[in-house]
Design a protein around this motif. Structure first.
Motif, PDB file in Angstrom:
ATOM      1  N   ALA A   1       0.839  -1.199   0.000  1.00 45.75           N
ATOM      2  CA  ALA A   1       0.000   0.000   0.000  1.00 45.75           C
ATOM      3  C   ALA A   1       0.870   1.243   0.000  1.00 45.75           C
ATOM      4  N   THR A   2       0.233   2.381  -0.227  1.00 45.82           N
ATOM      5  CA  THR A   2       0.826   3.687   0.022  1.00 45.82           C
ATOM      6  C   THR A   2       0.105   4.271   1.228  1.00 45.82           C
ATOM      7  N   VAL A   3       0.860   4.850   2.156  1.00 45.66           N
ATOM      8  CA  VAL A   3       0.306   5.281   3.440  1.00 45.66           C
ATOM      9  C   VAL A   3       0.548   6.771   3.658  1.00 45.66           C
ATOM     10  N   SER A   4      -0.486   7.476   4.074  1.00 41.11           N
ATOM     11  CA  SER A   4      -0.367   8.880   4.482  1.00 41.11           C
ATOM     12  C   SER A   4      -0.879   9.015   5.900  1.00 41.11           C
ATOM     13  N   PRO A   5      -0.042   9.492   6.829  1.00 42.10           N
ATOM     14  CA  PRO A   5      -0.486   9.619   8.220  1.00 42.10           C
ATOM     15  C   PRO A   5      -1.494  10.740   8.399  1.00 42.10           C
ATOM     16  N   SER A   6      -2.215  10.672   9.492  1.00 38.12           N
ATOM     17  CA  SER A   6      -3.299  11.627   9.736  1.00 38.12           C
ATOM     18  C   SER A   6      -2.810  13.066   9.829  1.00 38.12           C
ATOM     19  N   ALA A   7      -1.532  13.284  10.180  1.00 38.53           N
ATOM     20  CA  ALA A   7      -1.001  14.643  10.270  1.00 38.53           C
ATOM     21  C   ALA A   7      -0.930  15.326   8.912  1.00 38.53           C
ATOM     22  N   ASP A   8      -0.957  14.543   7.826  1.00 38.54           N
ATOM     23  CA  ASP A   8      -0.829  15.103   6.474  1.00 38.54           C
ATOM     24  C   ASP A   8      -2.153  15.220   5.724  1.00 38.54           C
ATOM     25  N   THR A   9      -3.201  14.563   6.194  1.00 35.68           N
ATOM     26  CA  THR A   9      -4.411  14.422   5.381  1.00 35.68           C
ATOM     27  C   THR A   9      -5.471  15.455   5.746  1.00 35.68           C
ATOM     28  N   GLY A  10      -6.243  15.839   4.747  1.00 39.57           N
ATOM     29  CA  GLY A  10      -7.248  16.875   4.948  1.00 39.57           C
ATOM     30  C   GLY A  10      -8.368  16.494   5.875  1.00 39.57           C
ATOM     31  N   ASP A  11      -8.686  15.201   5.974  1.00 40.70           N
ATOM     32  CA  ASP A  11      -9.775  14.778   6.851  1.00 40.70           C
ATOM     33  C   ASP A  11      -9.286  14.249   8.196  1.00 40.70           C
ATOM     34  N   GLY A  12      -7.965  14.318   8.441  1.00 40.86           N
ATOM     35  CA  GLY A  12      -7.429  13.919   9.732  1.00 40.86           C
ATOM     36  C   GLY A  12      -7.442  12.430  10.006  1.00 40.86           C
TER      37      GLY A  12
ATOM     38  N   THR B   1       3.490   5.060 -12.387  1.00 39.83           N
ATOM     39  CA  THR B   1       3.153   6.204 -13.226  1.00 39.83           C
ATOM     40  C   THR B   1       2.840   7.418 -12.370  1.00 39.83           C
ATOM     41  N   ARG B   2       3.039   8.573 -12.966  1.00 37.82           N
ATOM     42  CA  ARG B   2       2.699   9.818 -12.268  1.00 37.82           C
ATOM     43  C   ARG B   2       1.202   9.881 -11.990  1.00 37.82           C
ATOM     44  N   LEU B   3       0.390   9.412 -12.931  1.00 35.58           N
ATOM     45  CA  LEU B   3      -1.063   9.433 -12.730  1.00 35.58           C
ATOM     46  C   LEU B   3      -1.458   8.632 -11.498  1.00 35.58           C
ATOM     47  N   ALA B   4      -0.849   7.477 -11.302  1.00 34.33           N
ATOM     48  CA  ALA B   4      -1.156   6.666 -10.125  1.00 34.33           C
ATOM     49  C   ALA B   4      -0.813   7.432  -8.851  1.00 34.33           C
ATOM     50  N   SER B   5       0.363   8.035  -8.829  1.00 35.23           N
ATOM     51  CA  SER B   5       0.787   8.773  -7.638  1.00 35.23           C
ATOM     52  C   SER B   5      -0.132   9.964  -7.377  1.00 35.23           C
ATOM     53  N   GLU B   6      -0.486  10.685  -8.426  1.00 34.14           N
ATOM     54  CA  GLU B   6      -1.381  11.835  -8.251  1.00 34.14           C
ATOM     55  C   GLU B   6      -2.763  11.394  -7.772  1.00 34.14           C
TER      56      GLU B   6
ATOM     57  N   ALA C   1      -6.834  11.013  -3.307  1.00 32.21           N
ATOM     58  CA  ALA C   1      -7.666  10.175  -2.445  1.00 32.21           C
ATOM     59  C   ALA C   1      -7.309  10.340  -0.974  1.00 32.21           C
ATOM     60  N   HIS C   2      -6.033  10.648  -0.690  1.00 32.17           N
ATOM     61  CA  HIS C   2      -5.570  10.811   0.683  1.00 32.17           C
ATOM     62  C   HIS C   2      -5.747  12.240   1.192  1.00 32.17           C
ATOM     63  N   HIS C   3      -6.321  13.114   0.360  1.00 30.67           N
ATOM     64  CA  HIS C   3      -6.579  14.514   0.745  1.00 30.67           C
ATOM     65  C   HIS C   3      -5.291  15.217   1.152  1.00 30.67           C
ATOM     66  N   LEU C   4      -4.246  15.033   0.343  1.00 26.63           N
ATOM     67  CA  LEU C   4      -2.971  15.683   0.636  1.00 26.63           C
ATOM     68  C   LEU C   4      -2.963  17.104   0.080  1.00 26.63           C
ATOM     69  N   ALA C   5      -2.336  18.005   0.807  1.00 28.33           N
ATOM     70  CA  ALA C   5      -2.232  19.392   0.357  1.00 28.33           C
ATOM     71  C   ALA C   5      -1.233  19.483  -0.791  1.00 28.33           C
ATOM     72  N   PRO C   6      -1.629  20.028  -1.940  1.00 26.88           N
ATOM     73  CA  PRO C   6      -0.709  20.097  -3.083  1.00 26.88           C
ATOM     74  C   PRO C   6       0.596  20.814  -2.774  1.00 26.88           C
ATOM     75  N   ASP C   7       0.561  21.836  -1.920  1.00 29.79           N
ATOM     76  CA  ASP C   7       1.771  22.596  -1.614  1.00 29.79           C
ATOM     77  C   ASP C   7       2.792  21.783  -0.831  1.00 29.79           C
ATOM     78  N   HIS C   8       2.343  20.688  -0.244  1.00 23.64           N
ATOM     79  CA  HIS C   8       3.247  19.869   0.570  1.00 23.64           C
ATOM     80  C   HIS C   8       3.396  18.456   0.001  1.00 23.64           C
ATOM     81  N   THR C   9       3.150  18.352  -1.304  1.00 26.79           N
ATOM     82  CA  THR C   9       3.267  17.075  -2.003  1.00 26.79           C
ATOM     83  C   THR C   9       4.171  17.269  -3.208  1.00 26.79           C
ATOM     84  N   VAL C  10       5.128  16.367  -3.393  1.00 28.56           N
ATOM     85  CA  VAL C  10       6.108  16.495  -4.470  1.00 28.56           C
ATOM     86  C   VAL C  10       6.063  15.235  -5.333  1.00 28.56           C
TER      87      VAL C  10
END
Length: 440
Positions: A113-124, A213-218, A223-232
């Protein structure tokens, strides 16, 4: 800012672990194709790595092996009858398909999987997206069972968001956390998520496949509600892929504010580092540690799996620890680099070597064997406790492995119908020990 820690969920190597050589671009897998494997030793080696971290004070989880052989795959290919009849016919008519059905590659949990912790996600919430692994047949069938496993562990929908795999199309090719790095000042604070891809959607490549692919990553970032300014999003160097870096974690690993990478890891290193610094401004100051090609040829980095190591904030130590495979110590250029690195005053202060040779011979080092999940104390308490390890549980799992796993297995042995029964018995015993009988 909440308190959080990095929990490692290691994949338990399954009883069908064999050297089938099915992974194009994975040099170790191809080199050892057809050799005898030792599933028992492989699983015990993985469990001893987990024990090392438990003893050091880390929170350690485990992911059970998936059901093997995958009879759904064989039935979908037209085979029918009893289990033994299906295996016998597939062994004669489609041995490559039988190898795919028996693949134990889910042991490499970095691809789960790809994991985003709650500190990074828009819905917490903590978000996990199962990977489709669509580039390789033997891995493309994993995601339904992987998703079921993740849902069983992270079942509290108020705290966790578990997403199914992306569409199984080449444009959405996704290989999970092996192409993702999370950087931050401290685990509980907001960070920067770095996604590394090998090609654009619709782009074809010659030579070894670019699996992300870049599309998969984007799509995952959305889906993880990541802020674009803090995503590379950064492109992996084609030279690294052609050299055998089939995932970014073969040439790059990072944790907290430190990014440890090979000079040939990214297509544009300067732009990648600049983008990470911009995204992390006000959150942390990036500490890049680049390994020059002149000191460690990329071929040595891949053979030794210097970067497919766990970079850890070791309890009681003020500098990071690199948990590397024995092969890194045995390769002259990487050993010398590690000695020089830890003698300096950089962020990595120690290298500890572990024996995971059975996994390494199939192309997966310490980092491949684990899925990193940054979790708060409340999230850890809300997760399924049966998969959280202590030494007593490790002892119990090792006892099951010693009783039920073979100590030698060749790809030709997959034609033995008795192996299917052994795999089922072993998995059921493991699931019961982890209180995951619902997955049987």
């Amino acid at each position: 800012m909440s308190t959080a820690r990095e929990v490692n969920f290691d994949g338990l190597i399954g009883p069908s672990h064999n050297y089938g050589g099915m992974s194009a671009g994975n040099l170790a897998s191809a080199k050892n194709e057809g050799d005898l494997s030792n599933p028992r030793e492989a699983a015990l080696q993985g469990l001893e790595k987990m024990r090392l971290l438990v003893r050091a004070g880390f929170t350690q989880g485990i992911l059970p092996p998936l059901p093997r052989p995958n009879f759904d795959l064989l039935v979908s290919a037209g085979f029918g009858g009893s289990d033994a009849e299906i295996i016998e016919a597939a062994a004669k008519q489609a041995p490559q398909l039988l190898k795919a059905a028996y693949s134990a590659s889910s042991m490499w949990a970095a691809n789960a999987a790809t994991v985003s912790p709650s500190a990074d996600t828009g819905d917490g919430r903590l978000h996990l997206t199962a990977t489709n692994l669509s580039t390789m047949l033997h891995r493309s069938t994993e995601h339904p069972d992987t998703t079921a496993t993740l849902l069983s562990i992270f079942e509290d929908e108020g705290r966790f968001g578990v997403h199914g795999a992306l569409p199984a199309h080449a444009d959405f090719a996704d290989e999970g956390a092996a192409n993702h790095v999370r950087l931050c000042g401290e685990h509980g604070g907001p960070g920067v998520e770095l996604f590394v891809y090998g090609r654009e959607a619709g782009e074809s490549t010659v030579g070894f496949p670019a699996r992300q692919t870049r599309l998969a990553s984007e799509s995952i970032a959305r889906a993880h509600h990541l802020a674009p300014d803090h995503t590379v999003f950064a492109r992996q160097a084609r030279a690294a892929i052609e050299a055998g870096a089939f995932h970014n974690d073969v040439v790059c690993v990072g944790t907290l504010d430190t990014l440890f990478f090979h000079e040939l890891a990214f297509e544009d290193t300067k732009a990648t580092l600049a983008a990470v610094r911009r995204a992390g401004e006000g959150r942390f100051e990036l500490k890049p540690v680049m390994v020059p090609q002149a000191e460690v040829p990329v071929e040595d980095a891949i053979t030794s799996y210097l970067f497919n190591s766990q970079l850890l904030q070791w309890p009681g130590e003020d500098r990071l620890v690199l948990l590397a495979p024995m092969e890194t110590q045995e390769t002259e250029s990487t050993r010398r680099f590690c000695e020089r690195m830890v003698a300096g005053n950089g962020p990595i202060g120690r290298v500890q070597y572990v024996d995971v040779r059975q996994s390494m011979r199939n192309g997966g080092g310490p980092a491949c064997l684990r899925l990193r999940v940054v979790m708060t104390d409340e999230e850890i308490s809300s997760a399924h406790q049966g998969v959280m390890l202590d030494e007593a549980k490790i002892d119990a799992l090792q006892d099951i492995v010693s009783r039920t796993y073979r100590d030698r297995l060749s790809p030709a042995d997959l034609a033995d119908p008795a192996l299917a029964s052994e795999c089922r018995i072993a998995r059921e015993a493991l699931l019961e020990a982890l209180d995951l009988s619902g997955l049987i």
